[in-house]
Design a protein around this motif. Structure first.
Motif, mmCIF file in Angstrom:
data_model
loop_
_atom_site.group_PDB
_atom_site.id
_atom_site.type_symbol
_atom_site.label_atom_id
_atom_site.label_comp_id
_atom_site.label_asym_id
_atom_site.label_seq_id
_atom_site.Cartn_x
_atom_site.Cartn_y
_atom_site.Cartn_z
ATOM 1 N N HIS A 124 -50.659 28.055 10.991
ATOM 2 C CA HIS A 124 -49.953 27.055 11.794
ATOM 3 C C HIS A 124 -51.009 26.022 12.165
ATOM 4 O O HIS A 124 -51.853 26.271 13.022
ATOM 5 C CB HIS A 124 -49.327 27.679 13.041
ATOM 6 C CG HIS A 124 -48.659 26.655 13.923
ATOM 7 N ND1 HIS A 124 -47.292 26.437 13.917
ATOM 8 C CD2 HIS A 124 -49.170 25.761 14.799
ATOM 9 C CE1 HIS A 124 -47.000 25.458 14.771
ATOM 10 N NE2 HIS A 124 -48.123 25.040 15.324
ATOM 11 N N GLU B 4 -43.389 22.715 12.657
ATOM 12 C CA GLU B 4 -43.270 22.151 13.999
ATOM 13 C C GLU B 4 -43.181 20.645 13.921
ATOM 14 O O GLU B 4 -43.842 20.018 13.095
ATOM 15 C CB GLU B 4 -44.502 22.525 14.845
ATOM 16 C CG GLU B 4 -44.461 21.966 16.272
ATOM 17 C CD GLU B 4 -45.795 22.140 17.013
ATOM 18 O OE1 GLU B 4 -46.644 22.915 16.552
ATOM 19 O OE2 GLU B 4 -45.969 21.459 18.044
ATOM 20 N N ASP C 272 -51.727 22.092 13.273
ATOM 21 C CA ASP C 272 -51.179 20.819 13.766
ATOM 22 C C ASP C 272 -51.998 19.647 13.238
ATOM 23 O O ASP C 272 -53.217 19.726 13.165
ATOM 24 C CB ASP C 272 -51.258 20.781 15.298
ATOM 25 C CG ASP C 272 -50.479 21.913 15.933
ATOM 26 O OD1 ASP C 272 -49.255 21.830 15.972
ATOM 27 O OD2 ASP C 272 -51.121 22.884 16.377
ATOM 28 N N ALA D 284 -46.786 20.206 12.348
ATOM 29 C CA ALA D 284 -47.643 21.325 11.956
ATOM 30 C C ALA D 284 -47.206 21.862 10.614
ATOM 31 O O ALA D 284 -46.011 21.972 10.332
ATOM 32 C CB ALA D 284 -47.610 22.436 12.995
ATOM 33 N N GLU E 271 -54.015 16.928 19.883
ATOM 34 C CA GLU E 271 -52.580 17.053 19.604
ATOM 35 C C GLU E 271 -51.754 16.591 20.786
ATOM 36 O O GLU E 271 -50.596 16.248 20.658
ATOM 37 C CB GLU E 271 -52.194 18.481 19.182
ATOM 38 C CG GLU E 271 -51.818 19.400 20.314
ATOM 39 C CD GLU E 271 -51.103 20.663 19.855
ATOM 40 O OE1 GLU E 271 -50.101 20.539 19.150
ATOM 41 O OE2 GLU E 271 -51.564 21.754 20.210
HETATM 42 ZN ZN ZN Z 1 -48.519 23.516 16.894
#
Ligand code: ZN
Ligand code: ZN
Length: 420
Positions: A386, A324, A388, A355, A348
């Motif tokens: 996943h 991401e 971030d 990410a 975030e």
């Molecule tokens: Zn994310």
């Protein structure tokens, strides 16, 4: 509970149900497991308001899987060392039962950022990895937006104490609630209208970037000189308005300030330095940087939590690649609060971020029904994780790289640098 607070809590619950989830009459709502925890029992005052709001818009049944984070601590301290591959699989299969029926899913975050501090990193890592593995069936529904789902936050005393260490205990909770309400626009005269306007803005930024068809993004900031390639068919979107496979428009994260897309898993080059600590399963990774070559992390460095960071990027084949790329202006209400929330949902949205791990298929045009290997061939990353991490700041410049290699400003000093 003062009348004013009760009113705000109700407004917030209403926003979560109507804007976050957009629950449809007849749908069931499951408040479920996010990784290791069920819904923290300390968040019950909000959860009860959410249940009321959900029934009011026609929900058929609201089911809450309660959890208690302290039990996790007790486990780490007292359970046999060889038992950390155990997992309550019924929580996942139970949640999947709802997802299969196209019901709505809500996660509530509200936990002690320091819970696992000082615990054996080996056991913590094992516990995280086990949870991540078993969580895959749920992630496969949420990452392709199979149903309307959302994640929102609730204040709990341990978290409030971490965010406001200098306040008296009785003021910590009310301050954290106020910060959550401000970030989620609960304090505006017409919060639902304010959300619609905000989401329209995010959509317009995404449309502009989609129209540009940049081949890569170039980031410059102290400790950062990074180029992130974008697949030809990448799509920018906001987390503000997503349409589920069953046709329901919803907002997966509250708050949300980001416009995000899909990096090419093999085309990230250079070094990036995080601008905020990363809270990974209760352990903080601080002052860290990642060096990429050919899309893959080839070097990690951290002042704190380096071993955990290394474990994280090595958890599977795709964990050391990006899934991401997200842009957030430095003037977002959350950045404006200047608070460090020690919680990804908030932090975030205070900063541009990347990410590690799984990419969202919806970030690729034409990905509907696409097989995993086709998605990978188009540049989409796949992983069990996943995660971030924040890279944006008032010192960040971002350029878009055009087809013929020219640079066009996207952000300057952390703010949008193009007009709509
Ligand atoms: Zn994310
Ligand atoms: Zn994001």
């Amino acid at each position: 509970m003062s009348t004013e607070f009760a009113q705000k809590l109700q407004t917030y619950a209403d926003l979560i149900v109507k804007v976050g989830l957009n629950i449809q009459p007849g749908q069931r709502l499951v408040l479920g497991n996010i990784m290791n925890f069920g819904v923290n029992i300390q968040t019950a005052p909000l959860v009860r308001e959410i249940a009321k709001a959900a029934y009011k818009v026609g929900a058929r049944f609201v089911n809450v899987m309660w959890g208690d984070e302290e039990l996790q601590l007790i486990r780490l301290q007292h359970a046999p060392r060889d038992s950390f591959a155990e997992y309550p699989t019924w929580q996942v299969s139970g949640t999947v039962e709802y997802l299969e029926r196209e019901d709505a899913l809500l996660g509530i975050v509200g936990n002690d950022p320091d819970l696992l501090k000082g615990q054996d990193p080996e056991l913590v890592g094992m516990m995280q990895q086990t949870a991540t593995g078993y969580f895959q069936p749920i992630l496969s529904y949420t990452s392709r937006m199979a149903v309307n789902w959302s994640v929102a936050a609730a204040a709990v005393p341990s978290w409030a104490a971490k965010v406001f260490p200098d306040l008296a205990p009785e003021e910590q909770m009310s301050s954290l609630w106020e910060a959550i309400f401000a970030a989620c626009r609960v304090n505006q005269a017409d919060p639902i209208a304010a959300w619609q306007e905000h989401i329209d803005q995010l959509v317009a930024r995404g449309d502009y970037l989609n129209h540009k068809r940049y081949t890569a993004l170039n980031y410059r900031a102290p400790g950062t000189d990074l180029t992130v390639g974008l697949p030809t068919a990448h799509r920018w979107q906001g987390s503000g308005r997503v349409t589920s496979e069953n046709g329901i428009a919803f907002t997966p994260n509250m708050p949300t300030e980001e416009v995000f897309s899909l990096p090419h898993k093999e085309q990230t080059e250079g070094v990036v330095t995080a601008s905020k600590p990363l809270d990974y399963g209760g352990t903080l990774i601080e002052d860290f940087s990642l060096t990429f070559a050919g899309g893959r992390v080839v070097q990690v460095a951290a002042r704190k939590g380096e071993a955990l960071l290394r474990k994280l990027v090595e958890s599977d084949e795709g964990a050391g690649r990006l899934g991401e790329v997200a842009l957030v202006p430095h003037s977002s209400p959350i950045a404006h609060s200047a608070l460090l929330f020690y919680n990804t949902l908030f932090d975030e949205n205070a900063a541009s971020h990347l990410a590690l791990g799984q990419a969202y298929k919806l970030s690729l045009v034409g990905s509907e029904g696409m097989a995993d290997d086709e998605f990978a061939a188009a540049g989409g990353n796949q992983s069990m994780i996943h995660v971030d991490f924040m890279i944006g700041s008032a010192a960040m410049a971002v350029d878009g790289v055009t087809d013929d290699g020219a640079l066009e400003p996207i952000m300057r000093s952390g703010e949008w640098a193009f007009d709509l």
